[in-house]
Design an enzyme around this catalytic site. Structure first.
Site, mmCIF file in Angstrom:
data_model
loop_
_atom_site.group_PDB
_atom_site.id
_atom_site.type_symbol
_atom_site.label_atom_id
_atom_site.label_comp_id
_atom_site.label_asym_id
_atom_site.label_seq_id
_atom_site.Cartn_x
_atom_site.Cartn_y
_atom_site.Cartn_z
ATOM 1 N N GLU A 1 -28.529 33.590 -24.016
ATOM 2 C CA GLU A 1 -28.639 32.022 -23.546
ATOM 3 C C GLU A 1 -27.302 31.658 -22.692
ATOM 4 O OE1 GLU A 1 -26.893 33.160 -26.057
ATOM 5 O OE2 GLU A 1 -25.119 32.178 -26.270
ATOM 6 N N CYS B 1 -23.994 37.235 -30.989
ATOM 7 C CA CYS B 1 -22.390 37.180 -31.179
ATOM 8 C C CYS B 1 -21.988 36.893 -32.412
ATOM 9 C CB CYS B 1 -21.993 36.180 -30.133
ATOM 10 S SG CYS B 1 -20.244 36.580 -29.739
ATOM 11 N N HIS C 1 -24.842 37.728 -24.696
ATOM 12 C CA HIS C 1 -25.066 36.147 -24.767
ATOM 13 C C HIS C 1 -26.375 35.948 -23.886
ATOM 14 C CE1 HIS C 1 -22.253 34.142 -27.478
ATOM 15 N NE2 HIS C 1 -21.278 35.091 -26.624
#
Lengths: 220, 79
Positions: free
Chosen positions: A197, A87, A195
Site C-alpha cells: 500500500e 506488517c 508494504h
C-alpha cells in the site's frame, strides 16, 4: 466487491490501505474499529493494516489479536473469508493463530525502513496470481520485528505445501528461509511484511504494490 | 495473592537482545559471563485466595495472552 480495513489504536497504514484499495475497482471499503463485534455482511476480503497496534505492548500484535473484533474475524476465516495482513497485520494474524510461525525482533536489532527486493515464490494465491514465479517486486519494508520464525517441522510443512508466497532477495532481518510472506494451508489467509500500500505510484518510488492489489481484486 | 509470571525465549530461539546485553557486559569487564537471555516478568495482583485456583488462572492467562508458545517458555509462581 466488498472490502474492510480493521483499525486498531496505533494502526498507521489503514488510510494508505484504503487509498490503495479504492484505486482498484472495489465497490466499498469499510473502516472497522476494533471494538466492533460483528463484520459487515457479504464481505469479500478483510485487510489488517500495518502500524503499532496497542504500542506493540507485550508482543507485536498480541493485544490486537485478543481485541473484541477478533472473534468475528476468526469466524470469517473459518467460513473461508479472505484476509490479508500487512506488517503489523501479519504479526496480528500469527498471534491470532490464523497463520503459522511468528515474527521476532530483527536479527541485528535495528528498525529497518527501506525499499526491498522481494521475490514471488508461489503464484498460486490470489495475491500473487498475476505474477510469474521468480518475478522480483520492489516494495518498502518498515519494521522492527519482521524476523520470520517457525520451528523446523512447521517450516517443512509450509514449504512443502507451497505456503511461502514471497521471499526477500537479500535477507534484511534474519527471517528463516528469507520468508517475507506466507499464506494459510487453505490459501485464504495471507500475511506479508512488505508494504504494497506504500508502493502504488511511481512518485512513491515504486508502483509494484498496485499490481498486488490488482491481483487480489482480479482473482477473488 | 500475587502471581509472578516469568517469560523467557525458548532455548532453541536466538536471543539477539540477550546477546547484545552479554557483549556490553563483557566490554565492561564482566568476563565471567557464559551467556545472557532476556525475558520479562509480569506481576499480577489477583483477587483469589485459593492457591491451586490462582495457579490455574495464571496458566490460563499465559496460554490465552501472556505467552507466545512458538517462541517462549514460562513459569508461574505465587508470592
Amino acid at each position: 466487491m466488498r472490502s474492510g480495513v480493521v483499525v486498531f489504536p496505533g494502526s498507521n497504514c489503514d488510510r494508505d490501505l484504503e487509498t490503495a484499495i479504492s484505486s482498484q475497482s472495489f465497490d466499498t471499503c469499510q473502516m472497522l474499529w476494533h471494538k466492533e463485534t460483528t463484520l459487515p455482511n457479504n464481505l469479500d476480503i478483510l485487510f489488517i493494516p500495518g502500524g503499532f497496534s496497542f504500542g506493540d505492548y507485550l508482543r507485536c500484535g498480541a493485544i490486537a489479536a485478543s481485541s473484541p473484533i477478533m472473534k468475528s474475524i476468526l469466524k470469517f476465516a473459518q467460513n473461508g473469508g479472505y484476509i490479508v495482513g500487512i506488517c503489523n497485520g501479519f504479526q496480528i494474524l500469527t498471534e491470532a493463530g490464523l497463520l503459522e510461525g511468528t515474527l521476532l525482533r530483527n536479527s541485528k536489532l535495528n528498525f529497518i525502513c527501506k525499499q526491498q527486493s522481494v521475490v514471488v515464490t508461489n503464484n498460486g494465491s490470489i495475491i500473487t496470481k498475476n505474477f510469474s514465479n521468480g518475478e522480483i517486486l520492489h516494495l518498502p519494508i518498515a519494521h522492527h520485528d519482521g524476523n520470520y520464525f517457525a520451528d523446523d517441522d512447521t517450516l517443512n510443512k509450509i514449504e512443502g505445501n507451497g505456503q511461502v508466497l514471497f521471499r526477500y532477495a537479500d535477507n534484511p532481518n534474519g527471517s528463516k528461509n528469507n520468508i517475507a510472506g506466507i499464506m494459510s494451508e487453505n490459501h485464504r489467509v495471507i500475511g506479508l511484511m512488505p508494504h504494497p500500500e506504500r508502493a502504488v505510484n511511481e512518485v512513491l518510488g515504486s508502483s509494484d504494490g498496485s499490481k498486488i492489489f490488482k491481483s487480489l481484486f482480479e482473482n477473488i | 495473592m500475587r502471581l509472578i509470571v516469568r517469560i523467557a525465549p525458548k532455548k532453541s530461539i536466538l536471543d539477539p537482545q540477550g546477546e547484545a546485553i552479554s557483549n556490553s557486559l563483557k566490554s565492561l569487564g564482566f568476563d565471567q559471563i557464559n551467556s545472557v537471555r532476556q525475558g520479562k516478568i509480569i506481576e499480577i495482583d489477583l483477587n483469589e485466595s485459593d492457591e491451586n485456583r490462582g495457579m490455574e488462572i495464571g496458566k490460563e492467562m499465559c496460554n490465552t495472552l501472556l505467552v507466545n508458545k512458538v517462541i517462549e517458555d514460562f513459569s508461574v509462581t505465587i508470592e
